[in-house]
Design a protein around this motif. Structure first.
Motif, PDB file in Angstrom:
ATOM      1  N   ARG A 504      32.747  10.710  12.713  1.00 46.15           N
ATOM      2  CA  ARG A 504      32.089  11.913  11.043  1.00 46.15           C
ATOM      3  C   ARG A 504      31.506  11.665  10.290  1.00 46.15           C
ATOM      4  O   ARG A 504      31.186  13.030   9.929  1.00 46.15           O
ATOM      5  N   ALA A 505      30.355  10.578  10.509  1.00 49.49           N
ATOM      6  CA  ALA A 505      29.303   9.997   9.560  1.00 49.49           C
ATOM      7  C   ALA A 505      28.206  10.565  10.799  1.00 49.49           C
ATOM      8  O   ALA A 505      28.508   9.852  11.686  1.00 49.49           O
ATOM      9  N   VAL A 506      27.242  10.594  10.170  1.00 48.23           N
ATOM     10  CA  VAL A 506      26.024  11.047  11.199  1.00 48.23           C
ATOM     11  C   VAL A 506      24.668  10.055   9.610  1.00 48.23           C
ATOM     12  O   VAL A 506      24.719  10.475   8.935  1.00 48.23           O
ATOM     13  N   LEU A 507      24.207   8.621  10.542  1.00 47.24           N
ATOM     14  CA  LEU A 507      23.530   8.103   9.905  1.00 47.24           C
ATOM     15  C   LEU A 507      21.642   8.562  10.211  1.00 47.24           C
ATOM     16  O   LEU A 507      21.389   8.764  11.630  1.00 47.24           O
ATOM     17  N   CYS A 508      20.865   8.649   9.098  1.00 47.55           N
ATOM     18  CA  CYS A 508      19.581   9.253   9.199  1.00 47.55           C
ATOM     19  C   CYS A 508      18.576   8.979   8.733  1.00 47.55           C
ATOM     20  O   CYS A 508      18.467   8.384   7.307  1.00 47.55           O
TER      21      CYS A 508
END
Length: 762
Positions: A504-508
């Protein structure tokens, strides 16, 4: 006259042999390398000297460099190399290069300090184990002198050739003539300003309209200034392939000479991305897998000499020479960057974190002139260069197939990953810092993957290796994280209240202001000129790109007359999101009225595909007899060419396109191919959490009043002016542009439009 060469360049030229081998080697990051050197030095005695500048001469060659360390009590010079993995696995040709460097430094030190003998130490420092291995050899000064002379003798013919080429090149450039009978209107002003800035070692921002010949107008004066400014290289950097070709064509024209002026023999190199030049896609870059990597360094000298004799090295010419000598075209091009006068390539070759041209310029102490084509694109490109993204879906997929040795480490990373967003209420959240536990988990995962891959270099281009590269890029950005960037987490739609599906999570790590990263790039150039038709207001680009305070600015006179372009502001229509339903019929009627009054080809621009489709549907329903064609999402090259082919000189109709997209800049439809444009938007970026965070960052860095303008207004108007610029491409063109939105009537908006436009209220 003496030829100056760096110790590393001398040794790479004369001591490298064998295969090209680019199998994954877990090399330390730059930060780890510096820390490793510091760790070794911290273990030495009080009299230990670091970073010793050395210089020596042999015949017409001057060799200079910095030795890593010298212990006077032991009379021992040290060459320090950091590494990961097994030392025994290091390729033999790497070791040979290291010994060559160490011995040359040994000779230079003996000469400087009058020593009769010295101990040469190769110190290999294992970053992971924090352990050093020293290989020591005692050498007499006489033996080292002989070794140094041997290295120099292998290079001296090349050096003499380079000195002769430089002298001939500079004489020819001094006499260089403008390649056309006369300058176009505005072109002389541009050229004179570029020349003056180069002679003053200053950066320059040049706003110059389409149609004056900016490519020739910047290359000619910089080449002309090169001998007196002492420039070693000129880098012409572009955002698009079409810009590279224009530069190559201009350089070919300039090199031909004119009238009594002789032709100029310049070495011109086009740098192209690896994936576009690889002859064996899917094969790994080492001698066991690729025939062009096998014995690469043994065949490189002959290929190099053939290339510099050819002088003009675009992608096609370079490939022909490389295949004739059975070497890799991409890596031949990388080597030739050291020996060519003008290098044409993408922005990333100078501005990226690991940029080839920037690295060569600084390590070789070149004086370089830089030309940045269509420079308004540099801001977004630089933000992307200094941003990094990690997708939880990739981690989830990797865990399904991960080797047993890595499952525990990847599982721990997955738990820390979930902890970063566990308490996040919204779909997007920006943070001022990177969670310490998550960063530590990334470091542990990187170390484990490094050790695993070091033992299995044959794994090649695996999903594990690609994910590891993403981690390494993220960690390098984390080392320099600051107020110019944010750490943000985006959650995919559909997250359940009690948890989320894997992936679920996209870290940027999202860079917002690239100025701190680009500033040293501009400092490394003696003369950098950024040019575009849209660089206004100049302070916006100066601030966000990190240009020096003394950067010069010129707004070049337009070659066009106001009578050529009718600019009509339609202030009775609002294109704001909440008013769009009411705008459909008036926009359709306006477009039809203009078309019926003057049939021909028009482009109509909108802020989004959704808005485009709404107006197109209304237009087709009301005016089915008027030809219409629409831009679609994710068009391939064939579809784009088909779209542009509809704009024939004898055709008529309206093309619907998205502002800021493929048909809003960089296309040329002269004469009757395009006689007008409708811009149904102010071009402002969408208000969303990412852009609002950007606005806050801009306000904090440049003042509250700049926050909105730097985030929304200036980028929006730039897209509008670029789109409108498709209409008038030459002195013979005539056309009309409709700016459709009530906000175009505002003075602060109108003052951002080109000065030569005569704007009327419709």
């Amino acid at each position: 006259m003496k030829y100056t060469v760096a110790v590393r360049t001398l040794c790479e030229f004369t001591a490298k042999c064998g295969d090209l081998d680019l199998r994954f080697t877990p090399s330390p990051t730059a930060q780890e390398g510096m820390e490793g050197h510091a760790a070794v030095r911290s273990r030495r005695g009080a009299g230990y000297q670091s970073e010793i500048s050395l210089c020596g001469e042999y015949r017409n060659l001057r060799v200079r460099g910095r030795a890593d360390g010298y212990d006077a009590s032991l009379r021992q010079v040290e060459e320090i190399k950091t590494f990961r993995g097994e030392l025994d696995a290091m390729p033999a040709n790497h070791r040979a290069l290291h010994w060559a460097q160490a011995k040359v430094y040994g000779h230079l030190l003996c000469e400087q300090q009058g020593l009769e003998e010295i101990r040469i130490a190769l110190v290999y420092y294992d970053i992971a184990q924090r352990k050093e291995t020293a290989i020591v050899e005692a050498c007499s000064a006489a033996a080292l002198e002989q070794y140094f002379h041997q290295r120099c003798d292998l290079f001296i013919d090349w050096a003499e050739q380079e000195l002769a080429h430089r002298a001939q090149r500079d004489l020819a450039l001094e006499a260089l003539a403008f390649p056309h009978v006369s300058f176009r209107k505005g072109q002389r002003q541009l050229s004179e300003t570029v020349y003056k800035a180069a002679r003053q070692d200053r950066c320059l921002m040049a706003q110059a309209p389409t149609g004056i010949g900016k490519t020739v107008g910047t290359l000619f004066p910089l080449l002309k200034a090169a001998p007196r400014a002492g420039l070693d290289k000129i880098f012409f950097l572009t955002a698009k392939t079409s810009g590279r070709q224009l530069a190559l064509d201009a350089l070919a024209t300039l090199a031909q000479g004119r009238g009594a002026r002789p032709a100029v023999r310049m070495r011109v190199l086009e740098l192209t991305a690896k994936e576009k030049t690889c002859e064996y896609p899917g094969q790994a870059c080492h001698g066991e897998a690729c025939p062009l990597a096998r014995g690469f360094y043994d065949r490189l000298p002959a290929a190099r000499r053939a290339a510099v004799d050819a002088a003009t090295l675009d992608k096609t010419a370079l490939r022909k020479i490389a295949l004739l000598h059975q070497v890799c075209p991409y890596w031949l091009g990388q080597d030739l960057a050291r020996w060519c006068d003008v290098i044409v390539g993408d922005y990333n070759y100078f501005f990226d974190a690991s940029a080839l041209l920037y690295s060569l310029a600084t390590s070789s102490q070149w004086r370089v002139g830089v030309l940045v084509d269509e420079a308004h694109n540099l801001l977004e490109r630089a933000r992307a260069m200094y941003s990094g993204e990690l997708n939880e879906y990739d981690l989830h997929a990797l865990r399904q197939s991960a080797p047993a040795a890595l499952r525990k480490t990847l599982g721990s990373l997955a738990r820390c990953w979930r902890d970063t967003w566990r308490d996040q209420a919204g779909a997007y959240q920006a943070y001022d810092e990177i969670p310490f536990k998550f960063q530590a988990a990334l470091l542990r995962a990187s170390s484990a993957i490094t050790d695993y891959l070091a033992a299995r270099p044959q794994d090649g281009d695996s999903a594990l290796q690609r994910f590891h590269f993403d981690i390494l890029h993220f960690l390098r950005l984390a080392e320099v994280f600051g107020s110019h960037s944010v750490f943000d987490v985006s959650l995919r739609a559909g997250r359940a209240a009690a948890g989320a599906q894997p992936g679920r999570a996209v870290l940027c790590l999202r860079n917002l202001i690239p100025a701190p990263f680009l500033e040293p790039r501009f400092a490394a150039s003696q003369a950098a000129t950024l040019f575009s038709a849209t660089l206004s207001p100049w302070r916006f680009y100066r601030d966000t790109l990190g240009l020096p305070e003394n950067t010069a600015w010129v707004d070049v006179e337009s070659p066009f007359e106001a009578e050529q372009l009718q600019v009509r502001v339609v202030g009775r229509i609002s294109t704001r999101y909440q008013h769009r339903a009411l705008s459909l019929a008036p926009i359709a009627q306006l477009m039809a009225s203009q078309y019926l009054a003057q049939p021909g080809n028009y482009l109509s621009y909108f802020s989004s595909f959704e808005y485009l489709q709404q107006v197109a549907g209304e237009f087709i329903r009301r005016f089915p007899h008027i030809p219409v064609w629409e831009q679609a999402r994710s068009m391939d090259e064939a579809a784009k060419e088909q779209f542009l082919a509809r704009f024939s000189a004898d055709g008529a109709g309206i093309g619907f396109a998205v502002l800021g997209g493929a048909f809003a800049e960089g296309i040329d439809l002269p004469g009757r191919r395009l006689i007008g444009a409708f811009v149904s938007t102010l071009g402002l970026p969408q208000i969303n959490p990412v852009n609002e965070r950007l606005r806050q960052c801009m306000s904090a860095a440049f003042g509250e009043r700049c926050g909105y303008d730097y985030t929304y207004l200036y980028p929006g108007i730039r897209k509008v002016v670029q789109a409108a610029g498709r209409v008038i491409r030459s002195h013979a063109d005539r056309g009309v542009v409709y700016l459709i939105d009530d906000r175009y009537a505002q003075a602060r908006v109108r003052e951002l439009l080109p000065a030569w436009w005569h704007v009327q209220l419709a």
